[in-house]
Design a protein around this motif. Sequence first.
Motif, short mmCIF file in Angstrom:
data_model
loop_
_atom_site.label_atom_id
_atom_site.label_comp_id
_atom_site.label_asym_id
_atom_site.label_seq_id
_atom_site.Cartn_x
_atom_site.Cartn_y
_atom_site.Cartn_z
N UNK A 63 0.81 -1.38 0.21
CA UNK A 63 0.01 -0.12 0.02
C UNK A 63 0.82 1.24 -0.13
N UNK A 64 2.17 0.99 0.07
CA UNK A 64 3.19 2.22 0.15
C UNK A 64 4.36 1.78 -0.55
N UNK A 65 4.95 2.81 -0.94
CA UNK A 65 6.25 2.76 -1.69
C UNK A 65 7.35 3.55 -1.22
N UNK A 66 8.57 2.90 -1.08
CA UNK A 66 9.71 3.90 -0.70
C UNK A 66 10.80 3.94 -1.61
N UNK A 122 6.34 -1.54 -0.48
CA UNK A 122 7.52 -2.09 -1.77
C UNK A 122 8.80 -0.91 -1.59
N UNK A 123 9.87 -1.47 -1.08
CA UNK A 123 11.03 -0.54 -1.39
C UNK A 123 11.68 -0.92 -2.63
N UNK A 124 12.12 0.10 -3.24
CA UNK A 124 12.49 0.23 -4.47
C UNK A 124 13.85 0.83 -4.69
N UNK A 171 2.93 4.59 -9.25
CA UNK A 171 1.48 5.17 -9.40
C UNK A 171 0.42 4.10 -10.33
N UNK A 172 1.36 3.67 -11.21
CA UNK A 172 0.76 2.73 -12.35
C UNK A 172 0.41 1.48 -11.73
N UNK A 173 1.31 1.04 -10.86
CA UNK A 173 1.20 -0.19 -10.05
C UNK A 173 0.20 -0.08 -8.99
N UNK A 174 -0.41 1.01 -8.66
CA UNK A 174 -1.50 1.10 -7.78
C UNK A 174 -1.18 1.79 -6.45
N UNK A 175 -0.05 2.43 -6.47
CA UNK A 175 0.33 3.22 -5.43
C UNK A 175 0.14 4.76 -5.62
N UNK A 176 -0.77 5.23 -4.76
CA UNK A 176 -1.04 6.91 -4.98
C UNK A 176 0.34 7.68 -4.53
N UNK A 177 0.72 8.80 -5.34
CA UNK A 177 1.69 9.50 -5.15
C UNK A 177 1.69 9.93 -3.50
N UNK A 178 0.42 10.18 -2.76
CA UNK A 178 0.44 10.37 -1.46
C UNK A 178 0.93 9.36 -0.39
N UNK A 179 1.16 8.25 -1.22
CA UNK A 179 1.77 7.02 -0.28
C UNK A 179 3.35 6.67 -0.80
N UNK A 180 3.82 7.59 -1.63
CA UNK A 180 5.03 7.26 -1.95
C UNK A 180 6.16 8.14 -1.30
N UNK A 181 7.21 7.58 -0.46
CA UNK A 181 8.41 8.38 -0.06
C UNK A 181 9.49 8.15 -0.90
N UNK A 182 10.33 9.43 -0.90
CA UNK A 182 11.68 9.17 -1.74
C UNK A 182 12.69 9.17 -0.46
N UNK A 183 13.86 8.35 -0.57
CA UNK A 183 14.73 8.41 0.56
C UNK A 183 16.01 8.31 -0.26
N UNK A 184 17.29 8.93 0.25
CA UNK A 184 18.39 9.17 -0.48
C UNK A 184 19.65 9.21 0.50
N UNK A 185 20.70 8.57 0.20
CA UNK A 185 21.74 8.74 0.90
C UNK A 185 22.80 9.53 0.23
N UNK A 186 23.32 10.61 0.77
CA UNK A 186 24.49 11.29 0.02
C UNK A 186 24.21 11.86 -1.27
N UNK A 187 24.66 11.33 -2.41
CA UNK A 187 24.19 11.84 -3.65
C UNK A 187 22.87 11.60 -3.91
#
Length: 220
Positions: free
Chosen positions: A14-17, A46-48, A100-116
């Motif tokens: 239901x969520x993606x990171x 779903x962690x990507x 989003x196309x896989x069914x996860x609305x943008x409101x449930x998507x988190x972006x994570x990043x280390x360094x670069x």
Amino acid sequence: MLDTVENETGADPQWSVLWLHGLGADGHDFAPIVPELVRPHWPAIRFVFPHAPVQPITINNGVPMRAWYDIVSADFRSRADSAGVDASIVELELLIEREVARGIPAERILLAGFSQGGAVILSALLRRTRPLAGLIALSTYLPDPAKAAAARVADAISVPVFMAHGTQDPVIPVAIARDTAQTLENLGLPVEWHTYTMAHQVCAEEMHALGEWLEARFAA
């Protein structure tokens, strides 16, 4: 589209990171952190973990390695190749649209990043006009903050940001990261700022704090 490593914590996520690695690493770098971070009662996630393309890095004598952009100088105001940052933002947006196309609305998507990777997601955030659940920026900075702030569109979104940094970081000084946090706050973004006695890395205390922050996102 970029190749990715994926880890789903349960059926029917239901969520993606979307988690971007640092210079010279790849999508496998942060995949092992999932079982340490995820709590049993959380919804399925779903962690990507995408792999950055391989490219020569100017400041490393042109040695090719996985990177989200070229590093052209030691000056943090101009070290990031802006064309490379732009190209990585395009790739990141494609990954968001795929979720989003896989069914996860943008409101449930988190972006994570280390360094670069964190530099890319922070740059992407200031250009987005569509919602996101939040940003996780670890041991990172915003390239050319004055330019990024000036380029921010009027209808850009405001999402919660978790920032954490090591006080002993020899790669990105903590003062640079603190300036980034201040820039984001000046732009109206809610930033939760943490520091830890560590170098350019992550630590258990940081992951616990991140877990608490994610708990609040899921509850909301």
